[in-house]
Design a protein around this motif. Sequence first.
Motif, PDB file in Angstrom:
ATOM      1  N   PRO A 144       0.806  -1.226   0.000  1.00 40.66           N
ATOM      2  CA  PRO A 144       0.000   0.000   0.000  1.00 40.66           C
ATOM      3  C   PRO A 144       0.837   1.274   0.000  1.00 40.66           C
ATOM      4  CG  PRO A 144      -0.831  -1.577   1.614  1.00 40.66           C
ATOM      5  CD  PRO A 144       0.487  -2.101   1.143  1.00 40.66           C
ATOM      6  N   PHE A 145       2.147   1.135   0.291  1.00 38.66           N
ATOM      7  CA  PHE A 145       2.972   2.323   0.464  1.00 38.66           C
ATOM      8  C   PHE A 145       4.194   2.365  -0.445  1.00 38.66           C
ATOM      9  CE2 PHE A 145       1.269   0.757   4.546  1.00 38.66           C
ATOM     10  CZ  PHE A 145       0.299   1.714   4.759  1.00 38.66           C
ATOM     11  N   LEU A 202      13.094   3.631   3.442  1.00 33.73           N
ATOM     12  CA  LEU A 202      12.313   2.516   3.976  1.00 33.73           C
ATOM     13  C   LEU A 202      11.443   1.880   2.897  1.00 33.73           C
ATOM     14  CD1 LEU A 202      11.851   0.978   6.599  1.00 33.73           C
ATOM     15  CD2 LEU A 202       9.922   2.487   7.076  1.00 33.73           C
ATOM     16  N   ASN A 203      10.931   2.681   1.992  1.00 38.19           N
ATOM     17  CA  ASN A 203      10.109   2.142   0.908  1.00 38.19           C
ATOM     18  C   ASN A 203      10.895   1.250  -0.041  1.00 38.19           C
ATOM     19  OD1 ASN A 203       7.876   3.427   1.906  1.00 38.19           O
ATOM     20  ND2 ASN A 203       7.683   4.904   0.247  1.00 38.19           N
ATOM     21  N   GLN A 204      12.233   1.344   0.019  1.00 36.36           N
ATOM     22  CA  GLN A 204      13.072   0.495  -0.832  1.00 36.36           C
ATOM     23  C   GLN A 204      13.263  -0.907  -0.247  1.00 36.36           C
ATOM     24  OE1 GLN A 204      16.453   3.072  -0.891  1.00 36.36           O
ATOM     25  NE2 GLN A 204      15.609   4.388  -2.493  1.00 36.36           N
ATOM     26  N   PHE A 205      12.977  -1.073   1.033  1.00 30.86           N
ATOM     27  CA  PHE A 205      13.189  -2.374   1.667  1.00 30.86           C
ATOM     28  C   PHE A 205      12.424  -3.507   0.970  1.00 30.86           C
ATOM     29  CE2 PHE A 205      15.063  -1.690   6.144  1.00 30.86           C
ATOM     30  CZ  PHE A 205      15.791  -0.591   5.732  1.00 30.86           C
ATOM     31  N   PRO A 206      11.129  -3.317   0.631  1.00 29.21           N
ATOM     32  CA  PRO A 206      10.419  -4.429  -0.023  1.00 29.21           C
ATOM     33  C   PRO A 206      10.851  -4.681  -1.469  1.00 29.21           C
ATOM     34  CG  PRO A 206       8.887  -2.859   0.995  1.00 29.21           C
ATOM     35  CD  PRO A 206      10.225  -2.192   0.932  1.00 29.21           C
ATOM     36  N   ASP A 207      11.577  -3.732  -2.072  1.00 31.28           N
ATOM     37  CA  ASP A 207      11.855  -3.794  -3.513  1.00 31.28           C
ATOM     38  C   ASP A 207      13.267  -4.259  -3.851  1.00 31.28           C
ATOM     39  OD1 ASP A 207       9.314  -2.722  -3.759  1.00 31.28           O
ATOM     40  OD2 ASP A 207      10.036  -0.664  -3.995  1.00 31.28           O
ATOM     41  N   VAL A 208      14.006  -4.734  -2.854  1.00 37.41           N
ATOM     42  CA  VAL A 208      15.430  -5.044  -3.066  1.00 37.41           C
ATOM     43  C   VAL A 208      15.645  -6.006  -4.226  1.00 37.41           C
ATOM     44  CG1 VAL A 208      17.417  -6.239  -2.060  1.00 37.41           C
ATOM     45  CG2 VAL A 208      16.203  -4.505  -0.726  1.00 37.41           C
ATOM     46  N   GLU A 209      14.962  -7.125  -4.212  1.00 33.28           N
ATOM     47  CA  GLU A 209      15.200  -8.148  -5.243  1.00 33.28           C
ATOM     48  C   GLU A 209      14.819  -7.640  -6.622  1.00 33.28           C
ATOM     49  OE1 GLU A 209      13.819  -8.772  -2.282  1.00 33.28           O
ATOM     50  OE2 GLU A 209      15.498  -9.921  -1.442  1.00 33.28           O
ATOM     51  N   ALA A 210      13.686  -6.967  -6.728  1.00 28.88           N
ATOM     52  CA  ALA A 210      13.241  -6.447  -8.027  1.00 28.88           C
ATOM     53  C   ALA A 210      14.175  -5.353  -8.525  1.00 28.88           C
ATOM     54  CB  ALA A 210      11.816  -5.919  -7.912  1.00 28.88           C
ATOM     55  N   MET A 255      11.080   3.416  14.919  1.00 32.61           N
ATOM     56  CA  MET A 255      12.496   3.038  14.839  1.00 32.61           C
ATOM     57  C   MET A 255      12.732   1.628  15.359  1.00 32.61           C
ATOM     58  SD  MET A 255      14.645   6.521  15.739  1.00 32.61           S
ATOM     59  CE  MET A 255      13.705   7.004  17.191  1.00 32.61           C
ATOM     60  N   LYS A 256      12.081   1.293  16.464  1.00 32.27           N
ATOM     61  CA  LYS A 256      12.227  -0.054  17.035  1.00 32.27           C
ATOM     62  C   LYS A 256      11.741  -1.114  16.057  1.00 32.27           C
ATOM     63  CE  LYS A 256      11.846   1.238  21.928  1.00 32.27           C
ATOM     64  NZ  LYS A 256      11.019   1.121  23.169  1.00 32.27           N
ATOM     65  N   LYS A 257      10.632  -0.838  15.411  1.00 28.33           N
ATOM     66  CA  LYS A 257      10.064  -1.819  14.473  1.00 28.33           C
ATOM     67  C   LYS A 257      10.938  -1.985  13.239  1.00 28.33           C
ATOM     68  CE  LYS A 257       5.647  -3.237  12.489  1.00 28.33           C
ATOM     69  NZ  LYS A 257       5.637  -4.459  13.317  1.00 28.33           N
ATOM     70  N   VAL A 258      11.478  -0.876  12.736  1.00 25.96           N
ATOM     71  CA  VAL A 258      12.339  -0.951  11.550  1.00 25.96           C
ATOM     72  C   VAL A 258      13.585  -1.784  11.847  1.00 25.96           C
ATOM     73  CG1 VAL A 258      13.815   0.388  10.002  1.00 25.96           C
ATOM     74  CG2 VAL A 258      11.506   1.188  10.510  1.00 25.96           C
ATOM     75  N   VAL A 259      14.192  -1.560  13.001  1.00 31.07           N
ATOM     76  CA  VAL A 259      15.396  -2.319  13.372  1.00 31.07           C
ATOM     77  C   VAL A 259      15.063  -3.795  13.576  1.00 31.07           C
ATOM     78  CG1 VAL A 259      17.146  -2.639  15.160  1.00 31.07           C
ATOM     79  CG2 VAL A 259      16.587  -0.339  14.361  1.00 31.07           C
ATOM     80  N   ILE A 294       5.767  -3.987   6.762  1.00 32.53           N
ATOM     81  CA  ILE A 294       4.840  -3.151   5.988  1.00 32.53           C
ATOM     82  C   ILE A 294       4.102  -2.118   6.841  1.00 32.53           C
ATOM     83  CG2 ILE A 294       2.695  -3.201   4.649  1.00 32.53           C
ATOM     84  CD1 ILE A 294       3.782  -5.653   3.202  1.00 32.53           C
ATOM     85  N   PRO A 295       3.589  -2.458   8.052  1.00 34.39           N
ATOM     86  CA  PRO A 295       2.947  -1.411   8.864  1.00 34.39           C
ATOM     87  C   PRO A 295       3.877  -0.243   9.172  1.00 34.39           C
ATOM     88  CG  PRO A 295       2.392  -3.580   9.719  1.00 34.39           C
ATOM     89  CD  PRO A 295       3.462  -3.791   8.682  1.00 34.39           C
ATOM     90  N   ALA A 296       5.193  -0.517   9.249  1.00 32.89           N
ATOM     91  CA  ALA A 296       6.151   0.559   9.526  1.00 32.89           C
ATOM     92  C   ALA A 296       6.206   1.556   8.381  1.00 32.89           C
ATOM     93  CB  ALA A 296       7.542  -0.029   9.775  1.00 32.89           C
ATOM     94  N   LEU A 297       5.961   1.099   7.156  1.00 30.14           N
ATOM     95  CA  LEU A 297       5.943   2.020   6.020  1.00 30.14           C
ATOM     96  C   LEU A 297       4.820   3.040   6.181  1.00 30.14           C
ATOM     97  CD1 LEU A 297       7.755  -0.309   4.899  1.00 30.14           C
ATOM     98  CD2 LEU A 297       6.725   0.097   2.670  1.00 30.14           C
ATOM     99  N   GLY A 298       3.674   2.565   6.649  1.00 29.87           N
ATOM    100  CA  GLY A 298       2.569   3.479   6.906  1.00 29.87           C
ATOM    101  C   GLY A 298       2.858   4.418   8.062  1.00 29.87           C
TER     102      GLY A 298
END
Length: 296
Positions: free
Chosen positions: A75-76, A189-197, A257-261, A271-275
Amino acid sequence: MLKVFMGVARINFLTLTLVCVALAAALSWYEQQQLSFISVVLVATLALAAHVSVNAFNEYFDFKSGLDFLTEKTPFSGGSGTLVHKPEKAGYTLAIALLSLLIVIAIGLSLVVQQGWQLLLIGVPGVIIIYTYTQYLNRSPLFCLLAPGVGFGLLMTLGSSWVFTGFLTPAAWVLAGIVTLLVSNLLLLNQFPDVEADKKVGRRHYPIVIGRAASARIFVAFVTLSYLLLVLAYLLNWLPLQALLGLFSLLLAVPLMKKVVKEADDITELIPALGMNIALCHLYPLAIMAGLFWTV
């Protein structure tokens, strides 16, 4: 056609632009107790056109490179997917990008005529970033990290302050710096899900180069530095005590920050951290803005 425009322009993300302009307007009101309505409209139109242009270029070039067909949408992040479903609208998307860029240039030049050539120091880099971000800057980890923040902070927010007041104060630089750090983090942070692609199409950003866990430390450092800048600006009397209302956003920033780490390598849990990060990019500047208006 309208649905396609809303998709490739990513209308739901344009609120960030309005926050940047509003923050600069609040600072101008605090510093001068006056604000030109016409200037606000012109700057907001220019800023929105710039955001639409960079989004549309991103949609077009990611479609052409094939990245849109590889990316798993969230979603983000991952783009709108509009051209995946309507590939025949690629030309229309490019036209949106170019027309929006022409609007940016036209309004920018009118402001230069009114206020002086020095505004080109902000306008020219802005135009360059809009066009080169997806195709070229994404291939350099450092440029990829900083370009979004520079665009929204050191160019959009600082440029808006310059137009509204006719000069730049330390407070304007501090607020632009805070926005720079927040928006750089937003794209990071939005780049985290897209690494492989992203790897498959030649992009090189920090989550690819140094990994998600190390990139999470950059994220934490940027958030922390943004709050240190705010406190420092108060201690140096550049911003009033009420601007420290921005510190209330720590209630969101700390768990973020805690969730991202903790979840850096678990995309489903991340994904909730992106929001949350998008919310922080809005809440933090808006809280500072409220403090500035409170002061007046």
